[in-house]
Enzyme design. Structure first.
Site, PDB file in Angstrom:
ATOM      1  N   TYR A 161       0.754  -1.164  -0.061  1.00  0.00           N
ATOM      2  CA  TYR A 161       0.146   0.049  -0.144  1.00  0.00           C
ATOM      3  C   TYR A 161       0.812   1.195   0.032  1.00  0.00           C
ATOM      4  O   TYR A 161       0.355   2.238  -0.402  1.00  0.00           O
ATOM      5  CB  TYR A 161      -0.928  -0.053   1.124  1.00  0.00           C
ATOM      6  CG  TYR A 161      -1.775  -0.958   1.421  1.00  0.00           C
ATOM      7  CD1 TYR A 161      -2.200  -1.850   0.337  1.00  0.00           C
ATOM      8  CD2 TYR A 161      -2.712  -1.250   2.524  1.00  0.00           C
ATOM      9  CE1 TYR A 161      -2.915  -3.204   0.629  1.00  0.00           C
ATOM     10  CE2 TYR A 161      -3.419  -2.268   2.671  1.00  0.00           C
ATOM     11  CZ  TYR A 161      -3.693  -3.328   1.514  1.00  0.00           C
ATOM     12  OH  TYR A 161      -4.529  -4.303   1.836  1.00  0.00           O
ATOM     13  N   HIS A 167       0.702 -11.378   2.123  1.00  0.00           N
ATOM     14  CA  HIS A 167      -0.482 -10.661   1.588  1.00  0.00           C
ATOM     15  C   HIS A 167      -1.195 -11.775   0.836  1.00  0.00           C
ATOM     16  O   HIS A 167      -2.515 -11.620   0.817  1.00  0.00           O
ATOM     17  CB  HIS A 167       0.095  -9.628   0.955  1.00  0.00           C
ATOM     18  CG  HIS A 167      -0.855  -8.674   0.515  1.00  0.00           C
ATOM     19  ND1 HIS A 167      -0.632  -7.349   0.607  1.00  0.00           N
ATOM     20  CD2 HIS A 167      -2.212  -8.645   0.279  1.00  0.00           C
ATOM     21  CE1 HIS A 167      -1.399  -6.346   0.499  1.00  0.00           C
ATOM     22  NE2 HIS A 167      -2.603  -7.264   0.222  1.00  0.00           N
TER      23      HIS A 167
HETATM   24  N1  LIG Z   1      -5.409  -8.582   2.240  1.00  0.00           N
HETATM   25  C1  LIG Z   1      -5.988  -8.228   1.185  1.00  0.00           C
HETATM   26  O1  LIG Z   1      -5.685  -8.847  -0.098  1.00  0.00           O
HETATM   27  C2  LIG Z   1      -6.895  -7.186   1.072  1.00  0.00           C
HETATM   28  C3  LIG Z   1      -6.904  -6.689   2.184  1.00  0.00           C
HETATM   29  N2  LIG Z   1      -7.812  -5.409   2.245  1.00  0.00           N
HETATM   30  C4  LIG Z   1      -7.816  -4.479   3.575  1.00  0.00           C
HETATM   31  O2  LIG Z   1      -9.227  -4.412   4.066  1.00  0.00           O
HETATM   32  C5  LIG Z   1      -9.520  -3.059   3.911  1.00  0.00           C
HETATM   33  C6  LIG Z   1     -10.937  -2.688   3.644  1.00  0.00           C
HETATM   34  O3  LIG Z   1     -11.141  -3.288   2.113  1.00  0.00           O
HETATM   35  P1  LIG Z   1     -11.451  -2.383   0.948  1.00  0.00           P
HETATM   36  O4  LIG Z   1     -11.106  -3.188  -0.398  1.00  0.00           O
HETATM   37  O5  LIG Z   1     -10.806  -1.331   1.000  1.00  0.00           O
HETATM   38  O6  LIG Z   1     -13.032  -2.118   0.711  1.00  0.00           O
HETATM   39  P2  LIG Z   1     -14.324  -1.723   1.627  1.00  0.00           P
HETATM   40  O7  LIG Z   1     -15.244  -2.902   1.653  1.00  0.00           O
HETATM   41  O8  LIG Z   1     -14.021  -1.292   2.949  1.00  0.00           O
HETATM   42  O9  LIG Z   1     -14.817  -0.499   0.843  1.00  0.00           O
HETATM   43  C7  LIG Z   1     -14.145   0.633   0.781  1.00  0.00           C
HETATM   44  C8  LIG Z   1     -15.024   1.414  -0.405  1.00  0.00           C
HETATM   45  O10 LIG Z   1     -16.202   1.747   0.102  1.00  0.00           O
HETATM   46  C9  LIG Z   1     -16.323   3.136   0.203  1.00  0.00           C
HETATM   47  N3  LIG Z   1     -17.107   3.687   1.499  1.00  0.00           N
HETATM   48  C10 LIG Z   1     -16.501   3.696   2.720  1.00  0.00           C
HETATM   49  N4  LIG Z   1     -17.323   3.954   3.562  1.00  0.00           N
HETATM   50  C11 LIG Z   1     -18.369   4.470   2.963  1.00  0.00           C
HETATM   51  C12 LIG Z   1     -19.537   4.973   3.536  1.00  0.00           C
HETATM   52  N5  LIG Z   1     -19.967   5.347   4.590  1.00  0.00           N
HETATM   53  N6  LIG Z   1     -20.544   5.155   2.544  1.00  0.00           N
HETATM   54  C13 LIG Z   1     -20.397   5.117   1.103  1.00  0.00           C
HETATM   55  N7  LIG Z   1     -19.421   4.571   0.717  1.00  0.00           N
HETATM   56  C14 LIG Z   1     -18.010   4.126   1.657  1.00  0.00           C
HETATM   57  C15 LIG Z   1     -14.912   3.723   0.028  1.00  0.00           C
HETATM   58  O11 LIG Z   1     -14.968   4.940  -0.464  1.00  0.00           O
HETATM   59  P3  LIG Z   1     -14.460   6.414   0.247  1.00  0.00           P
HETATM   60  O12 LIG Z   1     -12.915   5.911   0.215  1.00  0.00           O
HETATM   61  O13 LIG Z   1     -14.433   7.368  -1.164  1.00  0.00           O
HETATM   62  O14 LIG Z   1     -15.182   6.602   1.321  1.00  0.00           O
HETATM   63  C16 LIG Z   1     -14.332   2.616  -0.787  1.00  0.00           C
HETATM   64  O15 LIG Z   1     -14.739   2.809  -2.255  1.00  0.00           O
HETATM   65  C17 LIG Z   1      -8.461  -2.292   2.965  1.00  0.00           C
HETATM   66  O16 LIG Z   1      -8.322  -1.111   3.099  1.00  0.00           O
HETATM   67  C18 LIG Z   1      -7.310  -3.109   3.277  1.00  0.00           C
HETATM   68  O17 LIG Z   1      -6.922  -2.723   4.705  1.00  0.00           O
HETATM   69  C19 LIG Z   1      -8.506  -4.978   1.212  1.00  0.00           C
HETATM   70  C20 LIG Z   1      -8.399  -5.882   0.060  1.00  0.00           C
HETATM   71  C21 LIG Z   1      -7.680  -6.749  -0.179  1.00  0.00           C
HETATM   72  O1  LIG Z   2      -5.226  -4.960  -0.339  1.00  0.00           O
HETATM   73  C1  LIG Z   2      -5.577  -5.253  -1.597  1.00  0.00           C
HETATM   74  N1  LIG Z   2      -6.588  -4.914  -2.296  1.00  0.00           N
HETATM   75  C2  LIG Z   2      -6.402  -5.555  -3.618  1.00  0.00           C
HETATM   76  C3  LIG Z   2      -7.471  -5.392  -4.648  1.00  0.00           C
HETATM   77  C4  LIG Z   2      -6.906  -6.145  -5.817  1.00  0.00           C
HETATM   78  C5  LIG Z   2      -5.801  -6.782  -5.840  1.00  0.00           C
HETATM   79  C6  LIG Z   2      -5.171  -6.689  -4.739  1.00  0.00           C
HETATM   80  C7  LIG Z   2      -5.290  -6.137  -3.451  1.00  0.00           C
HETATM   81  C8  LIG Z   2      -4.603  -5.890  -2.436  1.00  0.00           C
HETATM   82  O2  LIG Z   2      -3.535  -6.340  -1.934  1.00  0.00           O
END
Ligand SMILES: NC(=O)C1=CN([C@@H]2O[C@H](COP(=O)(O)OP(=O)(O)OC[C@H]3O[C@@H](n4cnc5c(N)ncnc54)[C@H](OP(=O)(O)O)[C@@H]3O)[C@@H](O)[C@H]2O)C=CC1
Ligand SMILES: O=C1Nc2ccccc2C1=O
Length: 319
Positions: free
Chosen positions: A60, A125
């Protein structure tokens, strides 16, 4: 293993006990796609709002800023101790292998040690390398946990992300195993409930941690979800976040909009674990059974992240 639990007692400060005895805060703030230049401010705001769990990754590019925000918050709030805050980071897939992992841990230490002292949790990861390299990584990580006084970095817990049963079996059946993974961080939401994998995790006392509980935004205009929102009078954000807590997950939510940080956390009531009692309604979160029944999709397998290719099904040699 469908779980239609309609209510659970939790607060913003609740923790779950891991298989190594450490306690992880259930409400996590995720930093995927949070630009580095905003991350310090956002993490500080998340801590001010009450989050005590921050999820980052080498990939990240914001772990240094996140760690600096935590250090600054602790300096400004002497009543909050380092032990009250949980910080997770993740190794890149390129760092799999014994020597490569030791090198990347040194890099992580250079970015976070001055601010945090120790690291709460480091994850692989994803499983995307091969068996030899994954086990080489695990051997290196175990050594860090077993030797907290090592000169590089004190790491308290180690775990995995995006691991399927086969990848977990490899670690759990390895004759060099000394330290078990504490958790598996996975894409989990109503359209991807992963019941079989969760049953396996439960059997092995490995916690499920949910990423993308808001589906990374992809399903927020799903007609069925919008209809549920209309019928129940509960916002779709609240429905999805509460669904995740009701499954028993540690829940990671990301937003880079300041006003949404508190909005997402305040779905859980304020307060600490101690005030929760059997007969108290304080700290109770619930969803109507009609909503939970509509979101009960045991056979659904919609992968929204990782280019829609489920990393838990990765086989060595796949791209
Ligand atoms: N290990 C892995 O492979 C992965 C780990 N992760 C982890 O999990 C965390 C969370 O998952 P993530 O994939 O980011 O997705 P989320 O399911 O948390 O969704 C994030 C999205 O939702 C929007 N959002 C957040 N709050 C609101 C709200 N109150 N109203 C409307 N829209 C909202 C955000 O927009 P905005 O920012 O504009 O508010 C963003 O577009 C990541 O940040 C990361 O730390 C995520 C993906 C993969
Ligand atoms: O955190 C992550 N969110 C993702 C979404 C798509 C591909 C990789 C990742 C990550 O590693």
């Amino acid at each position: 293993m469908s779980n239609l639990t309609t209510s659970i007692q939790l607060t913003q400060q609740s923790t779950y006990k891991l298989n190594n005895g450490q306690h992880i805060p259930v409400a996590g703030y995720g930093l995927y796609l949070c630009p580095d230049e905003q991350s310090k401010h956002l993490v500080y705001k998340a801590l001010e709002a009450g989050y005590r769990h921050i999820d980052s990754a080498v990939y990240y590019g914001n772990q240094r800023s996140a760690a600096q925000a935590i250090a600054e918050f602790l300096k400004d709030h002497p009543e909050v101790k380092r032990e009250d805050i949980w910080f997770t980071t993740k190794l890149t897939n390129d760092a799999h292998g014994y020597e490569e992992t030791k090198k990347e841990i040194a890099l992580i230490a250079s970015e976070i040690k001055e601010s945090l002292g120790y690291l709460d949790l480091v994850l692989l990861h994803s499983p995307k390398s091969n068996k030899e390299r994954r086990l080489g990584t695990w051997k290196a990580l175990q050594e860090f946990v077993l030797h907290p006084q090592n000169e590089v970095l004190n790491i308290r817990s180690i775990g995995v992300s995006n691991f399927g049963v086969d990848h977990l079996e490899e670690i759990l059946n390895w004759d060099g195993l000394l330290v078990k993974p504490v958790l598996n961080q996975l894409e989990l939401h109503p359209w991807l409930p992963r019941l079989e994998l969760r049953e396996y995790l439960c059997k092995h006392d490995i916690l499920a941690e949910a990423y993308s509980p808001l589906t990374q935004g992809y399903m927020l205009n799903d007609p069925e979800l919008l209809e549920l929102e209309k019928k129940s009078g509960i916002s779709k954000i609240e429905i999805l976040i509460k669904w995740s807590y009701l499954q028993g997950f540690v829940v990671l939510v990301k937003t880079e909009k300041e006003e949404r940080i508190a909005q997402n956390l305040n779905i859980l009531p304020k307060g600490n674990n101690d005030i929760l009692g059997e007969t108290s309604n304080l700290g109770k979160i619930e969803l109507p059974s009609s909503v939970l029944e509509a979101l009960d999709k045991p056979d659904s397998h919609v992968v929204l992240t990782w280019d829609n290719v489920d990393p838990t099904l990765y086989k060595d040699g796949d791209i």
